[in-house]
Enzyme design. Sequence first.
Site, PDB file in Angstrom:
ATOM      1  N   PHE A  48       0.868  -1.188   0.000  1.00  0.00           N
ATOM      2  CA  PHE A  48       0.000   0.000   0.000  1.00  0.00           C
ATOM      3  C   PHE A  48       0.897   1.228   0.000  1.00  0.00           C
ATOM      4  CE2 PHE A  48      -2.324   3.493   1.877  1.00  0.00           C
ATOM      5  CZ  PHE A  48      -3.542   3.434   1.212  1.00  0.00           C
ATOM      6  N   ASP A 133       9.237   2.590   1.094  1.00  0.00           N
ATOM      7  CA  ASP A 133       8.126   3.356   1.634  1.00  0.00           C
ATOM      8  C   ASP A 133       8.076   3.096   3.134  1.00  0.00           C
ATOM      9  OD1 ASP A 133       5.699   4.272   2.539  1.00  0.00           O
ATOM     10  OD2 ASP A 133       4.569   3.634   0.779  1.00  0.00           O
ATOM     11  N   LYS A 162       3.355  10.382   8.202  1.00  0.00           N
ATOM     12  CA  LYS A 162       2.622  10.009   9.422  1.00  0.00           C
ATOM     13  C   LYS A 162       3.185  10.671  10.691  1.00  0.00           C
ATOM     14  CE  LYS A 162       0.344   5.778   7.917  1.00  0.00           C
ATOM     15  NZ  LYS A 162      -0.977   6.282   7.595  1.00  0.00           N
TER      16      LYS A 162
HETATM   17  C1  LIG Z   1       3.032   2.503   3.623  1.00  0.00           C
HETATM   18  C2  LIG Z   1       2.178   3.686   3.317  1.00  0.00           C
HETATM   19  N1  LIG Z   1       2.494   4.470   2.288  1.00  0.00           N
HETATM   20  C3  LIG Z   1       1.764   5.564   1.985  1.00  0.00           C
HETATM   21  C4  LIG Z   1       0.645   5.897   2.705  1.00  0.00           C
HETATM   22  C5  LIG Z   1      -0.161   7.100   2.344  1.00  0.00           C
HETATM   23  O1  LIG Z   1       0.025   8.108   3.306  1.00  0.00           O
HETATM   24  P1  LIG Z   1      -1.033   9.312   3.434  1.00  0.00           P
HETATM   25  O2  LIG Z   1      -2.294   8.731   3.952  1.00  0.00           O
HETATM   26  O3  LIG Z   1      -0.353  10.259   4.400  1.00  0.00           O
HETATM   27  O4  LIG Z   1      -1.167   9.912   2.081  1.00  0.00           O
HETATM   28  C6  LIG Z   1       0.276   5.083   3.798  1.00  0.00           C
HETATM   29  C7  LIG Z   1      -0.939   5.405   4.588  1.00  0.00           C
HETATM   30  O5  LIG Z   1      -1.460   4.614   5.314  1.00  0.00           O
HETATM   31  C8  LIG Z   1       1.056   3.953   4.113  1.00  0.00           C
HETATM   32  O6  LIG Z   1       0.738   3.147   5.132  1.00  0.00           O
END
Ligand SMILES: Cc1ncc(COP(=O)(O)O)c(C=O)c1O
Length: 301
Positions: A48, A133, A162
């Site tokens: 994700f 990520d 986050k």
């Molecule tokens: C691994 C990962 N990447 C990207 C995102 C996207 O982040 P945002 O919700 O701040 O756009 C998330 C959100 O849960 C995530 O868990």
Amino acid sequence: MAKLAGLAPPGLDRVFLCNSGSEAVEAALKLARLTTGRPRFVSAHQGFHGRTLGALSATHNPLYRDGFGPLVDGFSFVPYNDFGRMEPAVDSQTAGVILEVVQGEGGVHVGRGDYLRGVEELCRERGALLILDEVQTGFCRTGRMFALERHGLRPDLVCVAKSIAGGLPMGAVFCSSRMQVPQGKHGTTFGGNPLSCAAGIAALDFMVSADLAGEAERKGRRLLARLETIDSGRIRKIRGVGLMVGIELRERCRPYLDRLAAEGVLALPAGPNVIRLLPPLTIGEEDLDRVADALERVLAA
Ligand SMILES: Cc1ncc(COP(=O)(O)O)c(C=O)c1O
């Protein structure tokens, strides 16, 4: 900026500031295409990466993708933790491979060190960039400032967000000086705004002074050890690292999440069958025990 650069993963001496995890992923994808001149990306099943079109294109699950097409071209997907399937997927057209060190939303799947190091080596050999990520795993969650430290990884780009600014909107991409971005090529109005930066500086200072990485490591071990004592036929598997824990059930987890909420424990699903625990890193040990006790009760009911 200086504060973040001081904590940056080794070799990544540049930081781009933005406002969210998805924006950090967008920036990393664009930088990878710009730097390599290549169009394609490989990412993993259950991964994700966010909900904007580029980040969504790197995200495998149809639940998030369906209805928003056409998505960005050039993304392919391979099973996570399976080097044999990754190896043929990376070729001379691959700009980057994007992976989580621990897959969060996709079910709390912990990346194996040998797999992640193998992918890093493969990217280097084939001229592709490794994008990690760490939006969910970054900033002490897994018992290290960044989860990549657990395996000595040296990626080309790292996306974070986050908890970076303790709840205010902020994201960032760490990269090396190899990524040359001409003036005006990429940017965002509120990236690095004074309010989020002030919150970020305070949050980062606290993470370091309170040793939140050490806390997450110690409390995570305690929580996992306690969860392992729960004798329930409903549990298929318990996975986790630091304070990022998934309890995979043999059935749908939603009713158990509702019962946990009634007991005062807020937990999220990670896919249909996995109860995900992401407690605050400052949680007290008594509260951690309460969480495990509540879980034991709702699974026994
Ligand atoms: C691994 C990962 N990447 C990207 C995102 C996207 O982040 P945002 O919700 O701040 O756009 C998330 C959100 O849960 C995530 O868990």
